[in-house]
Design an enzyme around this catalytic site. Sequence first.
Site, PDB file in Angstrom:
ATOM      1  N   GLY A 174     112.040  46.133   0.529  1.00 30.42           N
ATOM      2  CA  GLY A 174     111.379  47.037  -0.417  1.00 30.42           C
ATOM      3  C   GLY A 174     111.959  48.430  -0.266  1.00 30.42           C
ATOM      4  O   GLY A 174     112.008  48.970   0.842  1.00 30.42           O
ATOM      5  N   VAL A 176     111.725  52.312  -1.097  1.00 28.78           N
ATOM      6  CA  VAL A 176     110.823  53.377  -1.549  1.00 28.78           C
ATOM      7  C   VAL A 176     111.632  54.377  -2.370  1.00 28.78           C
ATOM      8  O   VAL A 176     112.547  55.016  -1.850  1.00 28.78           O
ATOM      9  CB  VAL A 176     110.174  54.104  -0.354  1.00 28.78           C
ATOM     10  CG1 VAL A 176     109.340  55.295  -0.830  1.00 28.78           C
ATOM     11  CG2 VAL A 176     109.324  53.140   0.460  1.00 28.78           C
ATOM     12  N   VAL A 204     111.666  47.582   5.050  1.00 29.45           N
ATOM     13  CA  VAL A 204     111.409  48.669   4.100  1.00 29.45           C
ATOM     14  C   VAL A 204     112.471  49.750   4.282  1.00 29.45           C
ATOM     15  O   VAL A 204     112.795  50.150   5.406  1.00 29.45           O
ATOM     16  CB  VAL A 204     110.001  49.268   4.302  1.00 29.45           C
ATOM     17  CG1 VAL A 204     109.815  50.516   3.441  1.00 29.45           C
ATOM     18  CG2 VAL A 204     108.921  48.230   3.960  1.00 29.45           C
ATOM     19  N   LYS A 205     112.991  50.179   3.134  1.00 23.76           N
ATOM     20  CA  LYS A 205     113.962  51.288   3.145  1.00 23.76           C
ATOM     21  C   LYS A 205     113.248  52.546   2.675  1.00 23.76           C
ATOM     22  O   LYS A 205     112.585  52.546   1.633  1.00 23.76           O
ATOM     23  CB  LYS A 205     115.119  50.962   2.216  1.00 23.76           C
ATOM     24  CG  LYS A 205     116.095  52.100   2.011  1.00 23.76           C
ATOM     25  CD  LYS A 205     117.306  51.654   1.220  1.00 23.76           C
ATOM     26  CE  LYS A 205     118.199  52.840   0.906  1.00 23.76           C
ATOM     27  NZ  LYS A 205     119.470  52.430   0.318  1.00 23.76           N
ATOM     28  N   THR A 206     113.373  53.619   3.447  1.00 24.33           N
ATOM     29  CA  THR A 206     112.681  54.842   3.068  1.00 24.33           C
ATOM     30  C   THR A 206     113.516  56.049   3.491  1.00 24.33           C
ATOM     31  O   THR A 206     114.719  55.925   3.738  1.00 24.33           O
ATOM     32  CB  THR A 206     111.253  54.858   3.669  1.00 24.33           C
ATOM     33  OG1 THR A 206     110.549  55.980   3.169  1.00 24.33           O
ATOM     34  CG2 THR A 206     111.258  54.911   5.185  1.00 24.33           C
TER      35      THR A 206
END
Length: 295
Positions: A174, A176, A204-206
């Site tokens: 996912g 962001v 998760v990539k943020t």
Amino acid sequence: MADKEGIKVAKDYHVEEPFANQGDFHVKGANSLDWGMKKHLSRIFDPKTGRTVMFAFDHGYFMGSTSGLERLDLVIPKLAPHVDVLMATRGALRTCVPASLPNGIALRVTSGSSMLNDDLSHEVVAVEIEDAIRMNADCMAVQTFIGADGQLSSIDNLSRVINAGFRYSIPTLGVVAVGKEMERTDRFFKLATRILAEMGCQIVKTYYCDNFEEVVAACPVPLVIAGGKKLPEKEALTLAYRVIQGGAAGVDMGRNIFQSVHPVEMAQAVRKIVHEGATDAEAYAWYEEMTADRS
Ligand code: R5P
């Protein structure tokens, strides 16, 4: 849904305490997943370090040709040996990336906007699960727009991809999104990363932010950090060092590698921080030494 009024601000992140359900698997939050998921995650996160250097060159999906990526066929084979994972569209992979390369693959599966739009937050799932299986993708990347106009459709996209991924044991990454309307605060990133993890993303990539350790502690899956806009090499290496020190499981860097004057050496310097325990100063000194006669 709980009443939004009177919600207490979360504050007890216990950042010094390691994740408590790690078991004997090296990827956070993945201990209870099945063999196929773990196999893919092990191609993304090096079992020796538990970390990854992902190289993002999926920019063309909404930017078209970008500085540094004009010729994917020439650039990617040079950089591939120095990164763990290639993050790209199926078009870029099939046309320009030799299938013989051993890297893990993060396949971008959403699209729907372009640089010509003011609002980039409306996307669709553009790649069917069968194609991700055919390409032996190790994860499927879905852009999500928490707090933006396209939030509902992006959560719908994410759910569809996660559900398909569970059917065939392919993890979902996912991503962001940040934009004009969205804050870049720890408050926003804690909200967005946690929503994505609770939706079922395995990664998760943020983005990096203040109180980053708390963002990491509150998210039960590994965080990989985007490089963002091009920075001077020294600053980009400091960013990489800070995110690793803060508990990220790696970086997913694009422009700060492919727009560097020396992309191969930059990728190697990032790798030294992520996998070899180098400080930012050590990695930059190495970068300068390696490129001194070509500056
Ligand atoms: C995320 O929106 C996409 O994967 C981007 O193409 C990627 O994150 C950009 O990477 P960077 O910001 O490091 O150039």
